[in-house]
Design an enzyme around this catalytic site. Sequence first.
Site, short mmCIF file in Angstrom:
data_model
loop_
_atom_site.label_atom_id
_atom_site.label_comp_id
_atom_site.label_asym_id
_atom_site.label_seq_id
_atom_site.Cartn_x
_atom_site.Cartn_y
_atom_site.Cartn_z
N ARG B 294 0.87 -5.24 -1.59
CA ARG B 294 0.40 -5.86 -0.40
C ARG B 294 1.34 -6.65 0.38
NH1 ARG B 294 -5.75 -6.06 -0.55
NH2 ARG B 294 -6.71 -3.84 -1.42
N TYR B 434 -1.04 2.38 3.84
CA TYR B 434 -1.56 2.97 1.97
C TYR B 434 -1.60 1.17 1.32
CZ TYR B 434 3.71 2.74 2.11
OH TYR B 434 5.02 2.78 1.80
N GLU B 435 -2.43 0.55 0.30
CA GLU B 435 -2.40 -0.35 -0.49
C GLU B 435 -3.51 -0.66 0.55
OE1 GLU B 435 -0.76 -0.82 -3.10
OE2 GLU B 435 0.55 0.89 -2.85
N GLY B 436 -4.68 -0.08 0.74
CA GLY B 436 -5.24 -1.15 1.27
C GLY B 436 -5.60 -0.80 3.08
#
Lengths: 593, 593
Positions: B294, B434-436
């Site tokens: 993140r 992406y990555e949340g």
Amino acid sequence: MPSYTAPVEDLQFVLHDVLKVSEAQTPGYDELEADITAAILEEAGKLTSEVLAPLNVVGDKEGCRLENGVVHTPSGFKAAFEHVKAGGWPGLDMPEQYGGQNMPYVIGTAVGEMFSAANQAFTMYQGLTHGAASAILAHGTQAQKDTYLPKMVSCDWTGTMNLTEPHCGTDLGLMRSKAVPQEDGSYRITGQKIFISSGEHDMAENIIHLVLARIEGGPEGIKGVSLFIVPKFMVKEDGSLGDRNGVTVGSIEEKMGIHGNSTCVMNYDGATGFLLGQEHKGMRAMFTMMNEARVGVGMQGLAQADVAYQNAVNYAKERLQGRAVTGAENPDGPADPLIVHPDIRRALMDQKSFTEGARAFILWGATLIDAAHRGGDDAADGLVSLLTPVIKGFLTDQGYDMTVKAQQIYGGHGYIEEWGMSQFTRDARIAMIYEGANGVQALDLVGRKLAADGGKHVMAFFDLVKGFIKDNAGQDPEFDADFLEPLKAASKDLQSAGMYFMQNGVKNPNNALAGSTDFMHMFGHVCLGLMWARMALASKQALAADKGDPDFHQSKLATGRYYMVRQLPATALHLNRISSGADTVMALDAANF
Amino acid sequence: MPSYTAPVEDLQFVLHDVLKVSEAQTPGYDELEADITAAILEEAGKLTSEVLAPLNVVGDKEGCRLENGVVHTPSGFKAAFEHVKAGGWPGLDMPEQYGGQNMPYVIGTAVGEMFSAANQAFTMYQGLTHGAASAILAHGTQAQKDTYLPKMVSCDWTGTMNLTEPHCGTDLGLMRSKAVPQEDGSYRITGQKIFISSGEHDMAENIIHLVLARIEGGPEGIKGVSLFIVPKFMVKEDGSLGDRNGVTVGSIEEKMGIHGNSTCVMNYDGATGFLLGQEHKGMRAMFTMMNEARVGVGMQGLAQADVAYQNAVNYAKERLQGRAVTGAENPDGPADPLIVHPDIRRALMDQKSFTEGARAFILWGATLIDAAHRGGDDAADGLVSLLTPVIKGFLTDQGYDMTVKAQQIYGGHGYIEEWGMSQFTRDARIAMIYEGANGVQALDLVGRKLAADGGKHVMAFFDLVKGFIKDNAGQDPEFDADFLEPLKAASKDLQSAGMYFMQNGVKNPNNALAGSTDFMHMFGHVCLGLMWARMALASKQALAADKGDPDFHQSKLATGRYYMVRQLPATALHLNRISSGADTVMALDAANF
């Protein structure tokens, strides 16, 4: 694949409950009874959702192909174009004498939103034709009108606008394309034009290019630019097609989006052109197209936002992911739909409150254009000329942001092309650029329109807002608090910004121009605030009179409240920035960037 | 074609003048003298601008190609990957015992910015490997570390993260991939994973997939998910490669951007997997990768904004269009460069003040990670866990907007692919997802991090801001007015928002969650405001001490003033929205959207 449903009910609400078009004094508006407009909108809705929308992804994937000087449009485009022509849609708001149906521009605009939402790249072929035909209508000789308009109104022939050259876009005074007068009164046009939408394609018998060029020996700069009609095929006296003219497509641009429209480099090599309007007054003639085109582009911003929103809502209702924080809402399923989550709702409400507000704003603008053109109303003409850069700049900036928010709701599925959400953002992106990049719209607004005619038009706008507030205040405390007070505050911010420009822009014009984009945005918010107050009033009245679908009107009020609370207060931030002037903006030497 | 120049001077300024890394107590920081970091950054700068940046457009145009189960990366990628490996860059901040150079994470981050800016799609191959190696480092057995890490640190083998399935992304409790225990202690993994970055390609001898799956008979939901190591080729006792494992690529996704990275559908068909970490604690192990990832994704937001900005500045200096409103600045040329126009400057200053502020923010975050991991500093660990969703969400939302602003400066040339500006926006777009997805970051921030450990970390953040203001106020009225007062006001807005959540979020959690994205953004602004105040102080001190390039420091101060005046006041708008609560957000029934 994404879908599209034409917003017929909402368009009818704006036309009849809010703008009350059939009661307006504008010539032709008496025919706009609700059942008439409903029939037109439903028919257009069917065409756009069933024929044009399914081709949107096809156009994006296939794009246009140039082979041996011929541009091939994507599969299905030609058949769909014939379908559209057969329905008489391109001539909807064109004069009857040239084969049109003479409907008001507001109807053309309502239908145009659907066309653009369903398939922007496809719709540009007829959109450019409409603009070119409008310029010929306004500035052509009777012979030119008779030669070109019937075929353009039917879209048997399409049209283009040729302004940009490799070294000049906004600054057309740098133009190099030249026109050499011939003994027969025609001109030989030579030069290269780029970014020509619909410049060459296989859907029309002929293409009528409107080309800006410089007549040899004329004045320098923008004052020496004239507008010419340059047909792809020469037109004989009897109207039949003659020789190929000296205009060819050099290449097709590879673009971020609108792949279904052929954006061409056009080469003029001694092509025969005919002066449209007066010598050296090309910009004036071109602006007839540009103003219409700018409102049309603003509409594209709304249109892409709406179709993206529609799909995002469907996805948010269907995709099961996570649980509502206040307790499961789909307890029998493995998870709740996305739409239960407050942050998803926030994003959807941003989109919904924008698109519905923008739709009302555009249609209001279109009624002003009708009042000016059909009714000779100079005040309406001045007001819409003030609002045009706001319609173009604000609605396309915001419209783009809304497509990005819609895409975001899909998570990773929004980033892959399979779901079609990426295309909405890629297509919407161009609207911030063409027909005058949005920074140029802001410059036009602050540098030109605001002070035009002694500031008369902006004063008229403020009077209109004040009048609305005064007429409707004090009858319903809830309405006052929810709608009129926020509108008043936002309008006051806008006035303060205008005042700042007056007090600080004269001694240093940079103080005005450094705040131009912020001003355009705050102006847009005030316009949408006004539209929401008007819509809320209409819905309140409809509910009180037990008229229409109560769910529709309750939703309208709730969506309006959202806009007033969450979006309209942005005016304070814009004012804050504007009031800081040019100092921090201009502080750096160019070398230190 | 766009170019990239590594911001070595600015990185050095942040590392040494602002963060004073070599004076910090964190183990390993004593080696970070200015000449050491300069040598590393210059070497990385050369590699990224000369080798990786020229391949960025190539990757976008060619994309990856799947043929007979083999994924071919774009021309030049393999050679460049060997080049990067030969320089030891993938192991820069990895332990020496596995072949790394054991540099602090902050150096990896500074270098990582350059790699991402030069070529995001390419850099993801090593970025995912770094994340997977970190997870094995944190949760693997010694045997697992010995087997995989040396090859992964060198990038002879690359790594992947496998979370998403067609029906679940954020809500991993819905996962269906299953793991069946075998007698030898391994598992058979079966299921389909989608959106797997670098899932299959031709640049590494082996690919080590980290795969989340559900062990048969384990708990339902997220608590039954475990993490597995699934190598593409089995690894023999002696470290040589054995049989092909039962994992294959199903297809490559067609995406909006990052075409140079192969985003794969991966099919696990009874593949042999090895448990990483504990049974049913897969999320915990995966989060080791996710938190690092993140911060890395936040850095991508900054990186794309910076490279887009650099090109926009070059274009604005070269493209001649129009005249400065205050008088010609290039009187001998046909027109002035774009950069004379206030609205162009506004857009450039938005970008410049963002990228420089974001760079400082990221590097500060990286020093906190080092303090936590190398120095065992729990307070730093708590603070950076609070800031991680802000770094990811705010910097990627804003970073994307900045690429759009950079593209806008090119006008029509920004929309065609030839100039490369479209790619920066298309590549930057994924970082918001992406990555949340960023909405999930906001949820993590407001729903989890804010109240974690009794709110200790957010209190520490406010204390830090207050302490900085207190320590530096009252010495220079200009600095107080330009930097400390705006920072104080913005920080107060943030505190008020936190207070609103405390007072209203308990009775109805929707009141907090409806404001989560606004809170994440205002938090980001306050962080950048703090960074600008710290940078301004450092530049003021350098100027007073006659140290360094005065132009650099004067520009830094001017850019900081811009941020404080034009960007930081956005906190008031966010607070305004947050304080309106959930009522307008949640008012509509789902059916009425």
